[in-house]
Design a protein around this motif. Structure first.
Motif, PDB file in Angstrom:
ATOM      1  N   ARG A 131      52.780 -16.366  21.631  1.00 45.00           N
ATOM      2  CA  ARG A 131      52.142 -15.452  20.681  1.00 45.00           C
ATOM      3  C   ARG A 131      51.526 -14.288  21.451  1.00 45.00           C
ATOM      4  O   ARG A 131      50.807 -14.496  22.440  1.00 45.00           O
ATOM      5  N   ASP A 137      46.090 -10.643  20.602  1.00 46.61           N
ATOM      6  CA  ASP A 137      45.718  -9.598  19.645  1.00 46.61           C
ATOM      7  C   ASP A 137      45.405  -8.267  20.321  1.00 46.61           C
ATOM      8  O   ASP A 137      45.600  -7.206  19.722  1.00 46.61           O
ATOM      9  N   SER A 138      44.915  -8.321  21.556  1.00 44.89           N
ATOM     10  CA  SER A 138      44.516  -7.090  22.236  1.00 44.89           C
ATOM     11  C   SER A 138      45.691  -6.335  22.842  1.00 44.89           C
ATOM     12  O   SER A 138      45.509  -5.238  23.382  1.00 44.89           O
TER      13      SER A 138
END
Length: 340
Positions: free
Chosen positions: A119, A122-123
């Motif tokens: 995955r 997010d950053s």
């Protein structure tokens, strides 16, 4: 799902020698894809040395025909039979045989094993994940190997020693310099274009830039102790010389063979200086290590440095760029926007 664009390699092999080869952009359907639990809408891939070899018809990479090259995939899950992945998940895949034995990322769609996916933190944007790619992933694995073996940035700096990066202008080398520099290591960059690329490499984080010719001539099996550690993407005589110049207890992470696969060295650096030669295999890295590496990339890789080493090209331009990467004319990272 309809058809989609992909770079497709076809070749004929006779006795290990490629006798016929083509690489072109085609439209194919889902029926062309190989088995896998997860179907991905690919947004980006990139161009690595392996991809250049495959597209240019050099032996040793493409092991099936026809084949979609591209050892990296960045995109969004469309369908999944693996409960860990759902439609809409942003994922990255580095290695795991794609672009070699399984269709890879230089296409608008891919079908792969769920086990190999990570995955995207997010950053990290999808563009940044592609710019990192296998090269950056390999560089991070190399830095982790140095850390595991006690190559500490504060001790290295205090001792007046350096960490060496060979093949410094390439993808692995560029990311390794940026990572090591941000972590506080004093870094020496070795390249065949020292005068041309000095500013580029120092901006990434190198404190010194030297010419690769220093390592290409055979010398004594033990030489002056110059390096606390090294990330080597070159192999052959260069790696042998680096080992001979590594200080007592140092570690060399070997992750490439741009100069060749041979190692004309002796055991003396290992038994007289306790040097560690750490092999880096990004293709078969287990899931836990992949996740660790990507977590560290999210925190330890400077965004501006990554942007400075990256250029974007559309899908069709990956084909002529293969010759450029093999000739050593590219620097840093070349991201392929497969949607263009």
């Amino acid at each position: 799902m309809g058809d989609f664009r992909a770079i497709v390699i076809e070749q004929q092999v006779d006795g290990g020698r490629i006798t016929a080869h083509t690489a072109e952009v085609r439209r194919v359907t889902d029926a062309f894809l190989m088995p896998g639990e997860v179907t991905i809408a690919v947004e980006f891939s990139d161009l690595n040395y392996k991809d250049g070899l495959a597209i240019a018809g050099r032996p040793g990479v493409a092991r099936t025909s026809p084949l979609i090259p591209g050892i990296d995939i960045v995109g969004t899950v469309e369908q999944s039979e693996d409960p860990r992945w759902r439609p809409g998940d942003r994922v990255v895949l580095n290695g795991d045989g794609i672009g070699e034995t399984h269709h890879g990322g230089l296409a608008e769609r891919a079908r792969v094993r769920g086990d190999a996916l990570v995955r995207i933190p997010d950053s990290i944007t999808s563009e940044q994940a592609a710019a990192i790619g296998t090269a950056g992933f390999t560089a991070m694995l190399s830095v982790l190997a140095l850390e595991r073996n006690g190559v500490d940035p504060h001790e290295v700096a205090a001792s007046g020693s350096r960490v060496l990066v060979t093949g410094a202008a390439g993808g692995v080398g560029s990311v390794a310099i940026a990572l090591l520099g941000k972590l506080g290591y004093p870094v020496t960059a070795s390249t065949g274009r020292a005068d041309e690329l000095r500013d580029y490499l120092t901006d990434l984080g190198a404190t010194e830039v030297i010419d690769r010719s220093e390592f290409e001539v055979p010398g004594r099996p033990l030489q002056s102790q110059r390096w606390a550690g090294a990330v080597d993407a070159v192999g052959s005589q260069t790696l042998a010389t680096v080992l001979a110049q590594t200080r007592y207890g140092g570690t060399v992470a070997a992750c490439g063979l741009a100069q060749g696969p041979d190692l004309p060295a002796t055991v003396l650096p290992f038994i007289l200086r306790a040097v560690t030669l750490a092999g880096i295999n990004s293709v078969e890295a287990p899931a836990a290590l992949r996740e660790t590496a990507w977590r560290r990339l999210a925190t330890d890789l400077d965004e501006e440095a990554l942007a400075a080493m990256t250029r974007f090209v559309p899908l069709a331009e990956a084909i002529p760029a293969a010759d450029e990467i093999l000739a050593g004319r590219l620097r840093g990272r070349t991201v392929v926007d497969v949607r263009r």
